[in-house]
Design a protein around this motif. Structure first.
Motif, short mmCIF file in Angstrom:
data_model
loop_
_atom_site.label_atom_id
_atom_site.label_comp_id
_atom_site.label_asym_id
_atom_site.label_seq_id
_atom_site.Cartn_x
_atom_site.Cartn_y
_atom_site.Cartn_z
N LEU A 225 -43.62 36.53 47.65
CA LEU A 225 -43.48 35.88 48.96
C LEU A 225 -42.52 34.71 48.80
N ILE B 2 -46.96 29.77 41.93
CA ILE B 2 -46.04 29.19 42.90
C ILE B 2 -44.88 28.57 42.13
N ALA C 282 -48.78 30.59 52.97
CA ALA C 282 -48.67 30.99 51.56
C ALA C 282 -50.00 30.82 50.83
N VAL D 3 -45.21 33.24 44.59
CA VAL D 3 -44.67 32.55 45.76
C VAL D 3 -43.49 31.71 45.30
#
Length: 291
Positions: A155, A57, A41, A130
């Protein structure tokens, strides 16, 4: 910094190809704990930043946000990458400064909890989102994520994807990358179901691990947060272990009824190797990395 496995190299290539397509990426990166999901990541995050965009994130807990922040700071220490974090542990003044810099493009990577959903969180040019531990976000959160990530690469990281996520993958709405090769130097997770005199075997195992330089979680059963007696049981168990079983070891206790600052300090001490045995409720689900 790390020797990549063939699985990691394949996943990195798949994600890189997705990020270079004209349509937004929507990919699930699946792998067990310790198989290198975070490293993959962070490679995607760096590619996003090198392309002149911001990355975020999203994590389910404040403790995990802090852990990711420390990991990212260490990983990007040699590069001119501005990293910050938003969570309820930050003061109002700190949050105001962070959000101002974020909107002006002064922050490259923002790590945060559900706080990222608030209207005052405005990115100048978000390129990658993410999502860690995706299974711990509810339906309402996922609807907000859709709004946040309409034109953004996404992701998702998970060791245990929920059926809804797996269904999206099967129907072709979600691409999948799998990490199934343990990185060098890592040992696989071993699980034992112990019968008979559990306590003495447990205590002997704890002592053996600490003697080898490791740390140990002792997990109490899940308790209702509105049940002070249940939380007190964890506290009492930790005190009993310290005074009666492991007087020579460093024992600490963490549970959901503690004040955020107290919980943060305990987890930080454990992550720093200052605690040998951590007695905990299911708050350990935050997945703190330890030496």
């Amino acid at each position: 910094e790390y020797q990549e496995t063939s699985d990691q190299l394949r996943c990195i290539a798949e994600i890189k190809a997705d990020m270079e397509r004209p349509v937004p990426m929507d990919r699930l990166l699946c792998g067990d704990v310790g198989y290198g999901k975070t490293e993959v990541a962070l490679r995607a995050v760096m590619k996003c930043i090198l392309d002149g965009k911001q990355a975020a994130i999203l994590v389910p807990t404040t403790v995990l946000a802090r852990q990711h922040y420390l990991t990212a700071k260490q990983r990007f220490a040699k590069y001119p990458v501005e990293i910050d974090v938003v969570s309820r542990f930050r003061t109002q003044a700190q949050m105001k400064d962070t959000l101002r810099r974020l909107e002006q493009g002064g922050i490259d990577l923002l790590i945060g909890t559900h706080r990222l959903f608030q209207k005052d969180v405005k990115f100048k040019d978000l390129g990658l989102l993410v999502i860690d531990e995706e299974q711990r976000f509810g339906v309402q959160h996922k609807e907000k994520l859709k709004e946040l990530s309409k034109q953004v690469d996404v992701l998702t990281l998970s060791a245990t994807p929920i059926p809804r996520t797996l269904a999206l993958m099967i129907y072709g709405d979600l691409d999948l990358s799998v990490l199934d090769e343990l990185p060098p130097g890592r040992t696989p997770v071993a699980t034992y179901l112990v019968h008979g005199d559990k306590r003495q075997r447990l205590f002997a195992f704890v002592r053996k691990q600490v003697a080898q330089g490791r740390q140990v979680y002792v997990v109490c059963p899940a308790v209702d947060q509105e049940d002070p007696e249940g939380m007190k049981a964890a506290q009492q168990y930790g005190q009993w272990l310290q005074s009666q079983v492991f007087p020579d070891l460093r024992v600490a206790v963490v549970h959901g009824r503690q004040k955020p600052r107290e919980k943060q300090e305990t987890m930080a001490a454990f992550a720093a190797g200052q605690v040998d045995v951590l007695v905990s409720t299911t708050v350990i689900e935050v997945g703190v990395d330890v030496p």
